[in-house]
Design a protein around this motif. Structure first.
Motif, PDB file in Angstrom:
ATOM      1  N   THR A   1       0.832  -1.288   0.126  1.00 13.55           N
ATOM      2  CA  THR A   1      -0.057   0.120  -0.127  1.00 13.55           C
ATOM      3  C   THR A   1       0.890   1.054  -0.152  1.00 13.55           C
ATOM      4  OG1 THR A   1      -0.267  -0.055   2.506  1.00 13.55           O
ATOM      5  CG2 THR A   1      -1.837  -1.130   1.342  1.00 13.55           C
ATOM      6  N   SER A   2       0.283   2.448   0.153  1.00 15.20           N
ATOM      7  CA  SER A   2       0.986   3.741  -0.175  1.00 15.20           C
ATOM      8  C   SER A   2       2.060   3.624   1.218  1.00 15.20           C
ATOM      9  CB  SER A   2       0.242   4.761   0.018  1.00 15.20           C
ATOM     10  OG  SER A   2      -0.776   4.707   0.962  1.00 15.20           O
ATOM     11  N   THR A   3       3.249   4.190   1.084  1.00 16.54           N
ATOM     12  CA  THR A   3       4.173   4.154   2.297  1.00 16.54           C
ATOM     13  C   THR A   3       4.598   5.664   2.239  1.00 16.54           C
ATOM     14  OG1 THR A   3       4.683   1.951   1.535  1.00 16.54           O
ATOM     15  CG2 THR A   3       6.206   3.290   3.146  1.00 16.54           C
ATOM     16  N   MET A   4       4.678   5.961   3.480  1.00 15.97           N
ATOM     17  CA  MET A   4       5.267   7.378   3.947  1.00 15.97           C
ATOM     18  C   MET A   4       6.953   7.140   4.079  1.00 15.97           C
ATOM     19  SD  MET A   4       4.537   9.841   7.431  1.00 15.97           S
ATOM     20  CE  MET A   4       5.148   8.493   8.263  1.00 15.97           C
TER      21      MET A   4
ATOM     22  N   TYR B   1      13.750  15.156   3.238  1.00 16.30           N
ATOM     23  CA  TYR B   1      12.651  15.065   2.219  1.00 16.30           C
ATOM     24  C   TYR B   1      11.458  14.143   2.919  1.00 16.30           C
ATOM     25  CZ  TYR B   1       9.906  12.536  -1.620  1.00 16.30           C
ATOM     26  OH  TYR B   1       9.161  12.211  -2.438  1.00 16.30           O
ATOM     27  N   ALA B   2      10.267  14.342   2.553  1.00 15.82           N
ATOM     28  CA  ALA B   2       9.185  13.422   3.015  1.00 15.82           C
ATOM     29  C   ALA B   2       8.276  13.428   1.676  1.00 15.82           C
ATOM     30  CB  ALA B   2       8.487  14.283   3.995  1.00 15.82           C
ATOM     31  N   GLY B   3       7.866  12.113   1.647  1.00 22.07           N
ATOM     32  CA  GLY B   3       6.793  11.867   0.508  1.00 22.07           C
ATOM     33  C   GLY B   3       5.851  10.782   0.755  1.00 22.07           C
ATOM     34  N   ILE B   4       4.897  10.520  -0.142  1.00 17.40           N
ATOM     35  CA  ILE B   4       4.134   9.372  -0.147  1.00 17.40           C
ATOM     36  C   ILE B   4       4.396   8.603  -1.302  1.00 17.40           C
ATOM     37  CG2 ILE B   4       1.776   8.321  -0.186  1.00 17.40           C
ATOM     38  CD1 ILE B   4       2.684   9.470   2.438  1.00 17.40           C
ATOM     39  N   GLN B   5       4.934   7.313  -1.305  1.00 12.80           N
ATOM     40  CA  GLN B   5       5.045   6.367  -2.227  1.00 12.80           C
ATOM     41  C   GLN B   5       4.049   5.397  -2.697  1.00 12.80           C
ATOM     42  OE1 GLN B   5       7.422   6.551  -4.842  1.00 12.80           O
ATOM     43  NE2 GLN B   5       7.965   8.617  -4.075  1.00 12.80           N
TER      44      GLN B   5
ATOM     45  N   ARG C   1      25.741  10.385   5.847  1.00 16.51           N
ATOM     46  CA  ARG C   1      25.014   9.584   6.144  1.00 16.51           C
ATOM     47  C   ARG C   1      23.659   9.816   5.449  1.00 16.51           C
ATOM     48  NH1 ARG C   1      24.407   5.220   9.152  1.00 16.51           N
ATOM     49  NH2 ARG C   1      26.579   5.560   9.996  1.00 16.51           N
ATOM     50  N   PHE C   2      23.118   8.495   4.792  1.00 11.11           N
ATOM     51  CA  PHE C   2      21.854   8.449   4.157  1.00 11.11           C
ATOM     52  C   PHE C   2      21.033   7.919   5.241  1.00 11.11           C
ATOM     53  CE2 PHE C   2      18.680   7.689   1.374  1.00 11.11           C
ATOM     54  CZ  PHE C   2      18.584   8.141   0.169  1.00 11.11           C
ATOM     55  N   SER C   3      19.754   8.557   5.880  1.00 10.57           N
ATOM     56  CA  SER C   3      18.986   7.751   6.696  1.00 10.57           C
ATOM     57  C   SER C   3      17.486   7.728   6.040  1.00 10.57           C
ATOM     58  CB  SER C   3      19.006   8.549   8.060  1.00 10.57           C
ATOM     59  OG  SER C   3      20.206   8.406   8.582  1.00 10.57           O
ATOM     60  N   SER C   4      16.860   6.737   6.282  1.00  8.79           N
ATOM     61  CA  SER C   4      15.673   6.810   5.825  1.00  8.79           C
ATOM     62  C   SER C   4      14.700   5.841   6.444  1.00  8.79           C
ATOM     63  CB  SER C   4      15.715   6.255   4.172  1.00  8.79           C
ATOM     64  OG  SER C   4      16.145   5.053   4.141  1.00  8.79           O
ATOM     65  N   ILE C   5      13.365   6.282   6.591  1.00 11.35           N
ATOM     66  CA  ILE C   5      12.457   5.271   7.227  1.00 11.35           C
ATOM     67  C   ILE C   5      11.079   5.404   6.393  1.00 11.35           C
ATOM     68  CG2 ILE C   5      11.417   7.463   8.360  1.00 11.35           C
ATOM     69  CD1 ILE C   5      11.197   5.819  10.844  1.00 11.35           C
ATOM     70  N   GLY C   6      10.549   4.224   6.493  1.00 15.13           N
ATOM     71  CA  GLY C   6       9.148   3.853   5.576  1.00 15.13           C
ATOM     72  C   GLY C   6       8.049   3.337   6.525  1.00 15.13           C
ATOM     73  N   ILE C   7       6.879   3.940   6.484  1.00 13.92           N
ATOM     74  CA  ILE C   7       5.843   3.471   7.232  1.00 13.92           C
ATOM     75  C   ILE C   7       4.684   3.171   6.368  1.00 13.92           C
ATOM     76  CG2 ILE C   7       4.286   4.210   9.205  1.00 13.92           C
ATOM     77  CD1 ILE C   7       6.688   5.777  10.015  1.00 13.92           C
TER      78      ILE C   7
END
Length: 616
Positions: free
Chosen positions: A271-274, A319-323, A350-356
């Motif tokens: 589903t869509s992910t933040m 950056y913040a977005g919905i994928q 550092r490249f930090s990312s989180i997906g919810i």
């Protein structure tokens, strides 16, 4: 009477020691001398023109033996005449010896013998009469029972021989053969030489998990991994995080201008992910050097740090977005070559990312700088230039807010992050030199909020200083409608003094917590101001291990040559990742004493642990 029967010819023969043959009416040896009836032995390609020299193979025979070319050879000169000598050897009696060349079939055209040239290897002894070519099925085209044939150049100048058929090997279905049912990919064919790029199917894999591999069907009929890594595709969790340091070599990295680096592929679930991304990178340059973040081929953010001399300083991008697509690709690039990055183990970059996943009771609000009319836009001091409004639906609502914007100014300018009109944190920027310079600024804060309407705003201490469109300024809100699925913390600098008196490498801010879940993901952001001239570094540590390091810089000397005064500036550090269950401590430190902090508004350590039940 006997003398009357002797002729002049007989007398002449007798005088020569020969006898007269009444049969042939010629002189002959008293002993018969015979040459080979097949004619002279001239080698392959020569033959009597009438088939044999039987009538001419006796010494003294009236007719010569005429020699031409055998089948498969062509005459390059006149026919040769040979007579049988008294020694029993054929002797050339004509002016020129015959010359016979073998017929040429030319370079073989396999299509004329119904063989597919691309499927065989060809080995030839030559291209003239009697020579051969052997066609052998190539590797990958050897699935048949007969693997070779020999072709011969014939007397007519044509190649002939049996046909060989070389079936191509098949590798079958890649997904079945790899026993991974969570792969998807487009494969034009499954036969030898075919290339198949496989990636995790939607709902499997996530950022940080190898998600792409290219396979080639080999000559043995088996798929072989030829680039990338074998996909590992576990089911995508509701939340994931990944953080990696500079993968390149060099300080700075030898990366050409406008060339992608720090590339990251994200798997976004069913589903869509933040998606939240925080990037820190340092550069060594004199003046301004820009860096840009590209997501799915669109520039979504950038940083443009400036220094008056050749020195290191940090740039940061949020950056913040919905994928909703199965795959998202992000990378950095800079218009300036070989100035960014330093892979020396210090975690500057550092490249930090989180997906919810949207299946979680977590939503996102992103408000961009939509003003027009200049870079920066005209606006009075202390007036909101970005506003992010939201409604808290319950008493259990948690909001993680972060903001970023660029400013153009000469000297010091302060930015403030405000919740419902009250400042909760701020940052300070300073650029010297002869004129206004750009610098990127950021702020972050996490807290619970009461039910109802709320707004986060950004304001600045100087007029007409901030922003240059949506790419260069935004407020991102992660809104957790039920805090029971997260743990969060927000710690401010509690030591008095501007700056406070603190030893080098002591904890400027810290927070300890206990994690229960093995799948929870952590997002941390910290910032603090410092007062000095030149360089000062800020470090983020988890359980005593440094995970990110920021470099700040303010000028050492003025354009006049005088020593510059100490100036305030802000350091920013970020991290995201998955920790093992147990007790953990997050600290912010510096290797320089007595430079950092000025109270609660100017130093903040914020974190959220998503997927961990109960609050701290």
């Amino acid at each position: 009477t006997a003398l009357n029967n002797i002729t002049l010819a007989q007398i002449q023969c007798h005088e020569r020691g020969l006898v007269f043959s009444r049969t042939s009416n010629t002189c002959r040896s008293p002993i018969s001398v015979v040459c080979g009836e097949g004619g002279p032995s001239l080698g392959a390609g020569f033959a009597p023109t009438l088939g044999s020299c039987r009538s001419s193979n006796v010494f003294g025979a009236p007719q010569p033996c005429s020699v031409g070319c055998a089948s498969g050879f062509t005459l390059a000169a006149l026919i040769g005449n040979y007579t049988c000598g008294a020694d029993g050897q054929w002797t050339l009696s004509s002016a020129v010896a015959p010359v016979c060349n073998p017929v040429s079939c030319g370079t073989i055209n396999l299509a004329t013998v119904n063989i597919v040239a691309s499927t065989v290897d060809l080995a030839c002894t030559g291209t003239t009469f009697g020579q051969t070519c052997t066609a052998t099925c190539k590797a990958g085209f050897d699935a048949g029972s007969v693997l070779s044939t020999t072709l011969t150049c014939g007397a007519s100048g044509q190649w002939s021989g049996a046909r060989v058929v070389c079936p191509i090997r098949s590798c079958g279905n890649l997904v079945q053969n790899t026993v991974i049912n969570s792969l998807s990919g487009t494969c034009a064919a499954t036969t030898f030489g075919s290339v198949c790029s496989m990636t995790c199917a939607q709902g499997y894999g996530f950022a940080g998990v190898t998600a792409l591999g290219t396979y080639t069907c080999s000559a043995t009929g088996a798929w072989s991994l030829t680039s990338g890594a074998a996909p590992n595709c576990p089911a995508t969790p509701n939340q994931w995080a990944v953080s990696f340091a500079d993968p390149n070599a060099g300080c700075p990295n030898a990366v050409a201008a406008n060339t992608p680096f720090y590339t990251q592929v994200f798997r976004t679930g069913t589903t869509s992910t933040m998606i939240w991304i925080a990037i820190t990178a340092i550069r060594n340059f004199n003046g301004r050097a820009d860096i840009y973040l590209v997501v799915d081929n669109l520039v979504v953010g950038g940083a443009l740090p400036w220094t008056p001399i050749l020195t290191w300083i940090q740039g940061r991008i949020l950056y913040a977005g919905i994928q909703t697509n199965p795959t998202m690709t992000a990378y950095l690039y800079s218009p300036t070559s070989s100035v960014w990055g330093c892979a020396d183990g210090s975690n500057y970059d550092r490249f930090s990312s989180i997906g919810i996943s949207s299946s979680m009771p977590i939503r996102q609000v992103v408000a961009y700088d939509t003003r027009t009319g200049g870079c920066p836009a005209t606006l009075a001091a202390n007036v909101a230039f970005i506003t992010a409004s939201f409604i808290a639906t319950s008493s259990n609502t948690i909001v993680f807010a972060r903001a970023h914007v660029i400013r153009s100014f000469l000297g010091r300018s302060d930015m403030y992050l405000n919740l419902d009109g009250a400042t909760v944190t701020g940052s300070i920027s300073y650029t010297g030199g002869a004129g206004a310079q750009y610098e990127d600024m950021a702020a972050h804060f996490v807290s619970s909020v009461a039910p109802g309407q709320h707004s986060y705003t950004l304001t600045g201490s100087t007029a007409s200083t901030y922003g240059c469109g949506a790419t260069w300024g935004a407020i991102d809100l992660m809104i957790v409608d039920d805090y029971r699925i997260v743990k969060f913390f927000s710690v401010s600098d509690s030591v008095s003094g501007c700056p406070a008196t603190r030893a080098a490498n002591s904890a400027l801010m810290s927070f300890s917590f206990t994690q229960v879940s093995s799948t929870a993901v952590l997002w941390v952001a910290a910032s603090m101001i410092r007062l000095t001239r030149g360089r000062a570094d800020l470090m983020l540590n988890i359980d005593g291990v440094q995970v990110n390091r920021a470099i700040t810089f303010t000028e050492l000397t003025l354009t006049s040559g005088a020593t510059a005064a100490n100036q305030w500036s802000t350091g920013y550090v970020y991290f995201s990742g998955t920790l093992a269950p147990g007790s953990h401590t997050v600290t912010v430190t510096s290797d320089q004493a007595n430079l950092w902090g000025c109270g609660t508004q100017w130093g903040t350590l914020s974190g959220i642990l998503v997927g961990e039940p109960t609050a701290f």
